[in-house]
Design an enzyme around this catalytic site. Structure first.
Site, PDB file in Angstrom:
ATOM      1  N   GLU A 182       0.745  -1.205  -0.051  1.00 23.01           N
ATOM      2  CA  GLU A 182      -0.065   0.079  -0.081  1.00 23.01           C
ATOM      3  C   GLU A 182       0.964   1.329   0.047  1.00 23.01           C
ATOM      4  O   GLU A 182       1.536   1.326   0.826  1.00 23.01           O
ATOM      5  CB  GLU A 182      -0.867  -0.036   1.092  1.00 23.01           C
ATOM      6  CG  GLU A 182      -1.556   1.296   1.420  1.00 23.01           C
ATOM      7  CD  GLU A 182      -2.494   1.819   0.327  1.00 23.01           C
ATOM      8  OE1 GLU A 182      -3.497   0.920  -0.055  1.00 23.01           O
ATOM      9  OE2 GLU A 182      -2.592   2.776  -0.395  1.00 23.01           O
ATOM     10  N   GLY A 194      -7.160   1.268   3.937  1.00 22.42           N
ATOM     11  CA  GLY A 194      -8.430   1.516   3.961  1.00 22.42           C
ATOM     12  C   GLY A 194      -8.922   1.745   2.536  1.00 22.42           C
ATOM     13  O   GLY A 194     -10.073   1.796   2.281  1.00 22.42           O
ATOM     14  N   GLY A 195      -8.073   2.562   1.995  1.00 21.81           N
ATOM     15  CA  GLY A 195      -8.311   2.751   0.388  1.00 21.81           C
ATOM     16  C   GLY A 195      -9.615   3.927   0.238  1.00 21.81           C
ATOM     17  O   GLY A 195      -9.298   4.644   1.503  1.00 21.81           O
ATOM     18  N   LYS A 253     -20.879   8.529   4.453  1.00 26.49           N
ATOM     19  CA  LYS A 253     -22.182   8.288   5.238  1.00 26.49           C
ATOM     20  C   LYS A 253     -22.320   9.171   6.493  1.00 26.49           C
ATOM     21  O   LYS A 253     -23.351   9.282   7.047  1.00 26.49           O
ATOM     22  CB  LYS A 253     -21.934   6.923   5.690  1.00 26.49           C
ATOM     23  CG  LYS A 253     -21.964   5.612   4.639  1.00 26.49           C
ATOM     24  CD  LYS A 253     -23.255   5.619   3.652  1.00 26.49           C
ATOM     25  CE  LYS A 253     -23.278   6.352   2.337  1.00 26.49           C
ATOM     26  NZ  LYS A 253     -22.284   5.837   1.384  1.00 26.49           N
ATOM     27  N   GLY A 255     -22.643  15.374 -13.110  1.00 29.57           N
ATOM     28  CA  GLY A 255     -22.582  13.561 -13.230  1.00 29.57           C
ATOM     29  C   GLY A 255     -23.761  13.202 -12.584  1.00 29.57           C
ATOM     30  O   GLY A 255     -24.421  13.523 -11.824  1.00 29.57           O
ATOM     31  N   GLY A 308     -23.986   9.833 -11.283  1.00 25.72           N
ATOM     32  CA  GLY A 308     -23.635   8.497 -10.771  1.00 25.72           C
ATOM     33  C   GLY A 308     -24.019   8.405  -9.188  1.00 25.72           C
ATOM     34  O   GLY A 308     -24.499   9.717  -8.563  1.00 25.72           O
ATOM     35  N   ARG A 328     -14.645   8.153 -12.071  1.00 27.44           N
ATOM     36  CA  ARG A 328     -13.409   7.458 -11.667  1.00 27.44           C
ATOM     37  C   ARG A 328     -12.988   6.433 -12.899  1.00 27.44           C
ATOM     38  O   ARG A 328     -13.632   5.981 -13.477  1.00 27.44           O
ATOM     39  CB  ARG A 328     -13.781   6.651 -10.137  1.00 27.44           C
ATOM     40  CG  ARG A 328     -14.344   7.766  -9.270  1.00 27.44           C
ATOM     41  CD  ARG A 328     -14.523   7.096  -7.871  1.00 27.44           C
ATOM     42  NE  ARG A 328     -13.057   6.599  -7.384  1.00 27.44           N
ATOM     43  CZ  ARG A 328     -12.212   7.483  -6.706  1.00 27.44           C
ATOM     44  NH1 ARG A 328     -12.602   8.570  -6.503  1.00 27.44           N
ATOM     45  NH2 ARG A 328     -11.321   7.103  -6.108  1.00 27.44           N
ATOM     46  N   ASP A 343     -12.329  -1.940  -7.828  1.00 23.37           N
ATOM     47  CA  ASP A 343     -12.640  -0.892  -8.980  1.00 23.37           C
ATOM     48  C   ASP A 343     -11.415  -1.005 -10.173  1.00 23.37           C
ATOM     49  O   ASP A 343     -12.112  -0.504 -11.351  1.00 23.37           O
ATOM     50  CB  ASP A 343     -12.209   0.517  -8.150  1.00 23.37           C
ATOM     51  CG  ASP A 343     -13.350   1.054  -7.331  1.00 23.37           C
ATOM     52  OD1 ASP A 343     -14.328   0.199  -7.043  1.00 23.37           O
ATOM     53  OD2 ASP A 343     -13.314   2.076  -6.898  1.00 23.37           O
ATOM     54  N   HIS A 362     -44.252  -7.415  10.982  1.00 26.10           N
ATOM     55  CA  HIS A 362     -45.055  -6.165  10.570  1.00 26.10           C
ATOM     56  C   HIS A 362     -44.919  -5.324  11.823  1.00 26.10           C
ATOM     57  O   HIS A 362     -45.026  -5.655  13.035  1.00 26.10           O
ATOM     58  CB  HIS A 362     -46.338  -6.608  10.405  1.00 26.10           C
ATOM     59  CG  HIS A 362     -47.187  -5.659  10.285  1.00 26.10           C
ATOM     60  ND1 HIS A 362     -47.288  -4.996   8.792  1.00 26.10           N
ATOM     61  CD2 HIS A 362     -48.065  -4.876  11.125  1.00 26.10           C
ATOM     62  CE1 HIS A 362     -48.103  -3.946   9.110  1.00 26.10           C
ATOM     63  NE2 HIS A 362     -48.660  -3.886  10.178  1.00 26.10           N
TER      64      HIS A 362
HETATM   65  C1  FAD Z   1     -17.071   9.811  -2.383  1.00 29.35           C
HETATM   66  C2  FAD Z   1     -17.173   8.257  -2.554  1.00 29.35           C
HETATM   67  C3  FAD Z   1     -18.109   7.674  -2.078  1.00 29.35           C
HETATM   68  C4  FAD Z   1     -18.310   6.203  -2.057  1.00 29.35           C
HETATM   69  N1  FAD Z   1     -19.256   5.671  -1.446  1.00 29.35           N
HETATM   70  C5  FAD Z   1     -19.340   4.440  -1.730  1.00 29.35           C
HETATM   71  C6  FAD Z   1     -20.543   3.726  -1.014  1.00 29.35           C
HETATM   72  O1  FAD Z   1     -21.284   4.054  -0.190  1.00 29.35           O
HETATM   73  N2  FAD Z   1     -20.602   2.306  -1.137  1.00 29.35           N
HETATM   74  C7  FAD Z   1     -19.684   1.611  -1.924  1.00 29.35           C
HETATM   75  O2  FAD Z   1     -19.971   0.465  -1.959  1.00 29.35           O
HETATM   76  N3  FAD Z   1     -19.055   2.199  -2.704  1.00 29.35           N
HETATM   77  C8  FAD Z   1     -18.724   3.585  -2.350  1.00 29.35           C
HETATM   78  N4  FAD Z   1     -17.550   4.250  -2.999  1.00 29.35           N
HETATM   79  C9  FAD Z   1     -16.624   3.420  -4.022  1.00 29.35           C
HETATM   80  C10 FAD Z   1     -15.704   2.619  -3.160  1.00 29.35           C
HETATM   81  O3  FAD Z   1     -14.935   3.663  -2.249  1.00 29.35           O
HETATM   82  C11 FAD Z   1     -14.861   1.807  -3.821  1.00 29.35           C
HETATM   83  O4  FAD Z   1     -15.340   1.018  -5.021  1.00 29.35           O
HETATM   84  C12 FAD Z   1     -13.722   0.952  -3.251  1.00 29.35           C
HETATM   85  O5  FAD Z   1     -13.105   1.634  -2.386  1.00 29.35           O
HETATM   86  C13 FAD Z   1     -13.054   0.009  -4.188  1.00 29.35           C
HETATM   87  O6  FAD Z   1     -11.947  -0.523  -3.465  1.00 29.35           O
HETATM   88  P1  FAD Z   1     -10.660  -1.170  -3.981  1.00 29.35           P
HETATM   89  O7  FAD Z   1     -10.174  -2.104  -2.986  1.00 29.35           O
HETATM   90  O8  FAD Z   1     -11.057  -1.692  -5.281  1.00 29.35           O
HETATM   91  O9  FAD Z   1      -9.837   0.275  -4.125  1.00 29.35           O
HETATM   92  P2  FAD Z   1      -9.349   1.382  -3.501  1.00 29.35           P
HETATM   93  O10 FAD Z   1     -10.504   1.884  -2.014  1.00 29.35           O
HETATM   94  O11 FAD Z   1      -9.597   2.614  -4.142  1.00 29.35           O
HETATM   95  O12 FAD Z   1      -7.949   1.057  -2.768  1.00 29.35           O
HETATM   96  C14 FAD Z   1      -7.081   0.809  -3.655  1.00 29.35           C
HETATM   97  C15 FAD Z   1      -5.543   1.232  -2.803  1.00 29.35           C
HETATM   98  O13 FAD Z   1      -4.460   0.998  -3.661  1.00 29.35           O
HETATM   99  C16 FAD Z   1      -3.599   1.640  -3.296  1.00 29.35           C
HETATM  100  N5  FAD Z   1      -2.633   1.724  -4.610  1.00 29.35           N
HETATM  101  C17 FAD Z   1      -2.894   1.969  -5.880  1.00 29.35           C
HETATM  102  N6  FAD Z   1      -1.972   1.742  -6.736  1.00 29.35           N
HETATM  103  C18 FAD Z   1      -1.003   0.951  -5.729  1.00 29.35           C
HETATM  104  C19 FAD Z   1       0.286   0.704  -6.166  1.00 29.35           C
HETATM  105  N7  FAD Z   1       0.733   0.457  -7.307  1.00 29.35           N
HETATM  106  N8  FAD Z   1       0.824   0.086  -5.179  1.00 29.35           N
HETATM  107  C20 FAD Z   1       0.539  -0.098  -3.809  1.00 29.35           C
HETATM  108  N9  FAD Z   1      -0.759   0.509  -3.714  1.00 29.35           N
HETATM  109  C21 FAD Z   1      -1.377   1.161  -4.543  1.00 29.35           C
HETATM  110  C22 FAD Z   1      -4.266   2.952  -2.967  1.00 29.35           C
HETATM  111  O14 FAD Z   1      -3.645   3.859  -2.353  1.00 29.35           O
HETATM  112  C23 FAD Z   1      -5.534   2.537  -2.382  1.00 29.35           C
HETATM  113  O15 FAD Z   1      -5.352   2.632  -0.974  1.00 29.35           O
HETATM  114  C24 FAD Z   1     -17.542   5.647  -3.095  1.00 29.35           C
HETATM  115  C25 FAD Z   1     -16.355   6.138  -3.497  1.00 29.35           C
HETATM  116  C26 FAD Z   1     -16.144   7.589  -3.456  1.00 29.35           C
HETATM  117  C27 FAD Z   1     -14.986   8.421  -4.042  1.00 29.35           C
END
Ligand code: FAD
Lengths: 417, 456
Positions: free
Chosen positions: B31, B36-37, B48, B171, B173, B260, B300, B432
Site C-alpha cells: 500500500e 483502507g483505500g 455516510k 454527473g 452516478g 472515476r 474498482d 409487521h
Molecule cells: C465519495 C465516494 C463515495 C463512495 N461511496 C460508496 C458507497 O457508499 N458504497 C460503496 O460500495 N462504494 C462507495 N464508493 C466506492 C468505493 O470507495 C470503491 O468502490 C472501493 O473503495 C474500491 O475498493 P478497491 O479496494 O478496489 O480500491 P480502493 O479503495 O481505491 O483502494 C486501492 C488502494 O490501492 C492503493 N494503490 C494504488 N496503486 C498502488 C500501487 N501501485 N501500489 C500500492 N498501492 C497502490 C491506493 O493507495 C488505495 O489505498 C465511494 C467512492 C467515493 C469516491
C-alpha cells in the site's frame, strides 16, 4: 472442515473433462499438495492436488465426464468427518475403486447420476436443488435424481439444467423417417472397430473442418537449396559443448519464418469479424505428433529469440508433449504454424491452416537431387516448401513475397543476422 | 517468496489478504498510502457520516409533523469533519490490527510489476506465487475548459468547513447524487447536470424517475442530457455553460464532479503482459484471473460495479482461486446502492435489459406509500419492483427506491443467489410493520395476488 475437490477451469474454453483416475481409495490419507486425481481435457491432462492433508472421499467414479466446477469428491479432516460424508453423499465404495481408465465410453452420460452407477439410488433420499432448478426440471420432465449438481454442496442449480437443455440428449428420439436397415447380404459392410470421435480427435476433426470451411486456402509450393542451412547447422553444432542442445532444422526454420513474418506482417494475422487483426507478437507453433494426435506447442516471440534458445525450448516442449505435461498456455495463442512431413519422405503437400491463424508452412524432406546451376548439373540437397494461406486476406503476390524472403534466408542463413 | 502478494490496501486488497491468510498463505499487502483505500478514508464511510448529519437535519426539520417544535441554531461542520475522521481512523486501525493478527506483512510503497513474477517496491524486488491487483480507482477530471479552477473534488468536499452557497454537480452516478443530497440539505443551491438522460443510468428507468422527483422535491435543479461545455470565472463565481437547445448557463461558486478511472498506470502492467479492456480497466475472467495466469484483479480496477462490496466479494473469490480453488465470481449478483433521500438500490437486470434479452418479462411492484411502517414514520416515497421471467418465475432483477433500500436489497441478493423463484419470495413472512414486507408484497403483486393492492 471438509474440503471440496472441484474440477478447475484450465482454459477459457474448457467446459468438461474426463476424470481419469483417483490416486487413492476412499478413506486413504492424502498429503497436502499431493496428487489426488487425474483429469484429462481434449487438450491436456492435469493432476488435481489436494490443498490439504486428509482422508480422501471420492464421489464421482473414475471414467466419468465431469463439468468445470463440479465437485468430484471431498477431503475429510478425520474419521468423524468421513463418517458424516458417507452419510451425506453415500456412494458404493466398491464401484469407485473398480472403475478404471480403460472403462469404455467416458462420454458425459446426461442421464446417469453423478455419484453412483445405480440410477434412481436417490429414491427416498433428499435431492438438493434450487427452487428454480426444480421448476425448470418439472417443466421439461427431467428427473432431478439423474442430474449432477454443481452448486454448493452438489446442489442442482439452474446452470445444470440449462446445460442439459442446451445439449442434445443421447436418448433423444430417433428421427421418424429412419432409413430402412440395409438388408443383410454377403456384400453388406461389417464394422471391424468403432472409434468414437472424441478427445483430441474431436478437436482435430472440428478444427480442420472449421479451417477449410472458413478460409479460402491457397497453397504455393517451391523448392530451395538446403545446402546453406546444412552447413550452418553443422558449423554451429560442431562448436557446441556436448551438454548443449544441438540445433535442429526445425529451430532454424522457426527463426527464419519468424524473421520473414516480421517483414511481411500481414501473413501474421487473423480475421476477427469485419477486421483483419495483424498481431504484434510472433508466436510460431510447430505441429507434432507424439502418438496422441496432433498438437502444436508454440515458441513465443520467436523473432526475438536466438536459434539456440529456440532449439532448447523446442526440446523442452517435445519432452513435455511426450510426458503429456504441456500446459494449455503452451498450446494456445499461436500466430503461425510450421508442419514437417520430411521424416515420412514427403516433399510437396497442401497443409491446412491452423485456424484462426492465417498461414502455415509445410516442410518436406531434405533430399539430394540433380540441379542445374550455371548451366551445369550439380548434386545439391533440396527441400520443398508448401505455404498455405488465407487468400481472403493475403493476395497471391504478397504470399509469394513472404515465401521469397524465407527462401533467401534458408539458402543463406547469414541473412538472419 | 510469498504465496500471495496483494497490491492495494482498500476494501478489496484487505479482504483478499485476510482470506488468503485464512487459507494458510504467506501474504504481503502493498500500500502506497494508508490502509483502507478510498472506501474507508475518502469514500463510503466518510460520506455516510456526512449523510447521517444531513439526515439528522432532515428529521429535525420534519419533526413538526410529529408535534415536535425544534429549531436548529447552527451547523458546526468542523464537528462533522472530525467525526468523519474519527470513524475512518477507527476502522483503519481495526483493519491494521487484524492484518497483523493474521500475520499479513504490510509493505509500504508503490508496487510495480517488473515481470509476470516479480514486483518492485521502493527499489526492492519481491516475488510471489500469485498476485492480486487491487489498486482501485482515482478521480479523472474531465477535460472541460476552465473546469480546473472551479473544481471541488469529493476528497475536498468531505473536508469542507464552509459549504459553497451554490454548486454545480456534474454527473449522475451514485457519488454525485449523494453529494447533491448533502449539499442541498445543508442549504447550498444545488444544480445537477449530466450528459446522461437520466440519473443513475445503470438503474431501472423507474428508479431514475423516482429519484429525479425526490431530488427535485429536495430543491435540486436538474439538467439532464446536457453536457458541460465550459466554465468561466466572474468575480468569485463561475459561469457554467451547458450544451442543449436553450444553452443554459448556471452561475455557481464551485463545480463538483467525480468520474472515476481504474488505477492501471505506473503499475508495470505492460511488464507483466496484463491486458486492459477497452474501457481501460484490467481484464479479468469469471475466475477474476487477468490475461496472465496466476495474476488476479479485483475491485474498482476491474470496472463493472465500482463499489466497495463488489471489491470485497471479488477479493474472496480471487483469494480462494489464488490458493488453488476454482470459484466463479457472479457478476450478476453484485448489488448496487446509492444513499440519497430516499435510497436507491438494485441487483440484476433492469426491466429494459431483461426485455432486450428477449425474456418473457413481467414485473411486480409495491409502493412504500401503502406500507404500514412507511406511513407511520412518514417516509412514503419509493417502491419495490421485481423483474422476473414469466416462464419459470426466475427473478431477473429487483429495484428498490425508498428508506432502507440498501438493506432490503440483501433480500433480493439472497433470493437470486439461491435461485428462489418469485413464488418462494411471495410465500415469505416478515415482521409487521417493516419495510421488508414490501419485498414480499412486490413478489405477490408479480404473481397477481398482492393483498394490499386493488384487485387486478
Ligand atoms: C465519495 C465516494 C463515495 C463512495 N461511496 C460508496 C458507497 O457508499 N458504497 C460503496 O460500495 N462504494 C462507495 N464508493 C466506492 C468505493 O470507495 C470503491 O468502490 C472501493 O473503495 C474500491 O475498493 P478497491 O479496494 O478496489 O480500491 P480502493 O479503495 O481505491 O483502494 C486501492 C488502494 O490501492 C492503493 N494503490 C494504488 N496503486 C498502488 C500501487 N501501485 N501500489 C500500492 N498501492 C497502490 C491506493 O493507495 C488505495 O489505498 C465511494 C467512492 C467515493 C469516491
Amino acid at each position: 472442515m471438509v474440503t471440496e475437490i472441484t474440477i478447475p477451469k484450465l482454459g477459457l474454453t474448457m467446459e468438461e473433462a474426463k476424470l481419469v483416475k483417483w490416486s487413492f481409495d476412499m478413506g486413504r490419507t492424502v498429503a497436502a499438495k499431493q496428487m489426488v486425481a487425474l483429469i484429462e481435457t481434449d487438450k491436456v491432462s492435469f493432476e488435481i492436488v489436494s490443498p490439504v492433508k486428509g482422508l480422501v472421499y471420492p464421489v464421482v467414479p473414475a471414467g466419468t465426464m465431469v463439468l468445470v466446477a463440479q465437485i468430484i469428491g471431498y477431503i475429510a479432516t478425520d474419521e468423524a468427518e468421513l463418517a458424516i460424508l458417507q452419510k451425506e453423499h453415500p456412494v458404493d465404495a466398491g464401484v469407485i475403486v473398480e472403475q478404471s481408465e480403460d472403462k469404455p465410453g467416458g462420454k458425459l452420460d446426461k442421464t446417469a447420476p453423478a455419484a453412483t452407477d445405480t440410477a434412481g439410488s436417490k429414491v427416498g433420499e433428499r435431492i438438493i436443488a434450487s427452487p428454480l432448478a426444480r421448476r425448470m426440471a418439472k417443466d421439461h420432465d427431467l428427473d432431478l435424481a439423474k442430474i449432477p449438481g454443481t452448486g454448493p454442496g452438489g446442489r442442482i442449480v439452474e446452470a445444470d439444467i440449462q446445460k442439459i437443455l442446451a445439449a442434445p440428449t443421447q436418448a433423444a428420439p430417433a428421427p421418424i423417417s429412419k432409413a430402412p436397415a440395409p438388408e443383410e447380404s454377403e456384400f453388406a459392410l461389417t464394422v471391424a472397430e468403432e472409434i468414437p470421435i472424441q478427445g483430441i480427435r474431436k478437436v482435430i476433426f472440428q478444427n480442420m473442418h472449421l479451417s477449410l470451411n472458413t478460409q479460402a486456402q491457397l497453397t504455393l509450393q517451391t523448392e530451395v537449396s538446403a545446402k546453406g542451412m546444412q552447413d550452418f547447422r553443422n558449423r554451429i553444432n560442431n562448436i557446441l559443448d556436448p551438454d548443449e542442445t544441438k540445433i535442429s532444422y526445425n529451430a532454424i526454420m522457426i527463426k527464419a519464418v519468424a524473421l520473414a513474418l516480421r517483414q511481411h506482417p500481414r501473413v501474421n494475422s487473423s480475421v476477427d469479424g469485419e477486421m483483419i487483426k495483424v498481431w504484434k507478437q510472433i508466436h510460431v507453433g510447430a505441429a507434432m505428433d507424439v502418438g496422441k494426435g496432433l498438437i502444436v506447442p508454440k515458441i513465443r516471440n520467436a523473432d526475438t529469440k536466438s536459434i539456440m534458445t529456440i532449439a532448447k525450448e523446442m526440446g523442452q516442449l517435445v519432452d513435455k508433449a511426450k510426458q503429456n505435461t504441456l500446459s494449455l498456455d503452451e498450446l494456445q495463442g499461436g500466430t503461425f504454424t510450421i508442419t514437417n512431413l520430411g521424416a515420412w519422405g514427403i516433399d510437396h503437400f497442401t497443409p491446412i491452416v491452423n485456424f484462426p491463424e492465417s498461414a502455415i508452412l509445410g516442410l518436406g524432406r531434405i533430399v539430394e537431387k540433380p540441379w542445374v546451376k550455371n548451366s551445369e548439373v550439380v548434386v545439391e540437397p533440396r527441400i520443398a516448401l508448401s505455404l498455405t494461406f488465407d487468400h481472403r486476406i493475403i493476395d497471391g503476390a504478397p504470399g509469394a513475397m513472404f515465401l521469397k524472403t524465407l527462401t533467401r534466408m534458408i539458402e543463406e542463413p547469414l541473412l538472419m543476422l | 517468496m510469498y504465496d500471495v502478494i496483494i497490491i492495494g490496501g482498500g476494501p478489496g486488497g484487505y479482504a483478499a489478504a485476510i482470506r488468503s491468510a485464512q487459507l494458510d498463505a504467506g501474504v504481503a499487502l502493498v500500500e502506497t498510502d494508508i490502509i483502507g483505500g478510498t472506501c474507508v478514508n475518502r469514500g463510503c464511510i466518510p460520506i455516510k457520516v456526512w449523510l447521517r448529519a444531513a439526515d439528522t437535519l432532515r428529521r429535525i426539520q420534519g419533526a413538526g409533523d410529529f408535534g415536535i417544535r425544534a429549531k436548529v441554531e447552527g451547523i458546526d461542520f468542523q464537528t462533522i469533519v472530525e467525526r468523519k475522521n474519527g470513524v475512518s481512523s477507527d476502522i483503519r486501525m481495526g483493519m491494521e490490527a487484524l492484518l497483523g493478527n493474521y500475520g499479513v506483512e504490510v509493505l509500504k510503497g508503490r508496487g510495480v510489476f517488473k515481470s509476470p513474477g516479480e514486483i518492485d517496491i521502493n527499489g526492492a524486488v519481491y516475488q510471489a506465487k500469485k498476485y492480486i491487483i487491487a489498486t482501485g480507482s482515482r478521480m479523472a477530471v474531465p477535460d472541460i475548459p476552465g473546469l480546473k479552477d472551479a473544481l471541488l473534488t469529493t476528497d475536498q468536499a468531505l473536508d469542507l468547513q464552509n459549504l459553497p452557497a451554490s454548486i454545480l454537480i456534474y454527473g449522475a452516478g451514485p457519488i454525485e447524487v449523494e453529494m447533491a443530497t448533502i449539499f442541498c440539505r445543508f442549504g447550498s443551491k444545488v444544480t445537477l447536470a449530466a450528459q446522461t438522460r437520466r440519473l443513475l443510468p445503470r438503474e431501472d428507468q423507474d428508479s431514475s424517475q423516482r429519484l429525479a422527483q425526490a431530488l427535485r422535491d429536495e430543491g435540486v435543479t436538474l439538467f439532464l442530457g446536457q453536457k458541460l461545455e465550459s466554465v468561466k470565472p466572474v468575480g468569485n463565481e463561475f459561469i457554467c455553460s451547458l450544451s442543449g437547445s436553450k444553452n443554459p448557463t448556471i452561475t455557481v461558486e464551485k463545480v463538483l464532479c467525480a468520474p472515476r478511472l481504474p488505477n492501471t498506470q505506473n503499475l508495470g502492467l505492460e511488464n507483466a503482459g496484463i491486458l486492459l479492456d477497452e474501457d481501460g480497466s484490467v481484464r479479468a475472467d469469471d475466475f477474476l484471473q487477468t490475461s496472465v495466469e496466476g495474476i488476479y484483479a479485483i475491485g474498482d480496477v476491474v470496472g463493472h460495479t465500482m463499489q466497495s462490496h463488489a471489491a470485497s466479494a471479488m477479493a474472496i473469490t480471487a483469494a480462494e482461486n489464488a490458493m488453488g480453488q476454482s470459484k466463479l465470481f457472479s457478476f450478476n449478483l453484485v448489488p448496487r446502492g446509492a444513499w440519497s433521500f430516499p435510497e436507491v438500490a438494485s441487483v440484476g437486470l433492469t426491466e429494459e435489459e431483461a426485455e432486450n434479452q428477449d425474456l418473457d418479462v413481467t414485473v411486480g411492484e409495491f409502493p412504500y406509500a401503502i406500507n404500514g411502517l412507511a406511513m407511520s414514520v412518514n417516509e412514503m416515497k419509493g417502491s419495490v419492483k421485481v423483474v422476473f421471467d414469466e416462464r419459470y418465475g426466475k427473478i431477473l432483477g429487483v429495484h428498490i427506491v425508498g428508506p432502507n433500500a440498501n438493506e432490503l436489497i440483501g433480500e433480493a441478493v439472497v433470493a437470486m443467489q439461491f435461485e428462489y423463484t418469485v413464488a418462494e419470495l411471495a410465500a415469505g413472512i416478515r415482521v409487521h410493520p417493516t419495510f421488508s414486507e414490501n419485498v414480499v408484497d412486490a413478489a405477490r403483486d408479480a404473481l397477481g395476488w398482492a393483498l394490499y393492492l386493488p384487485k387486478r
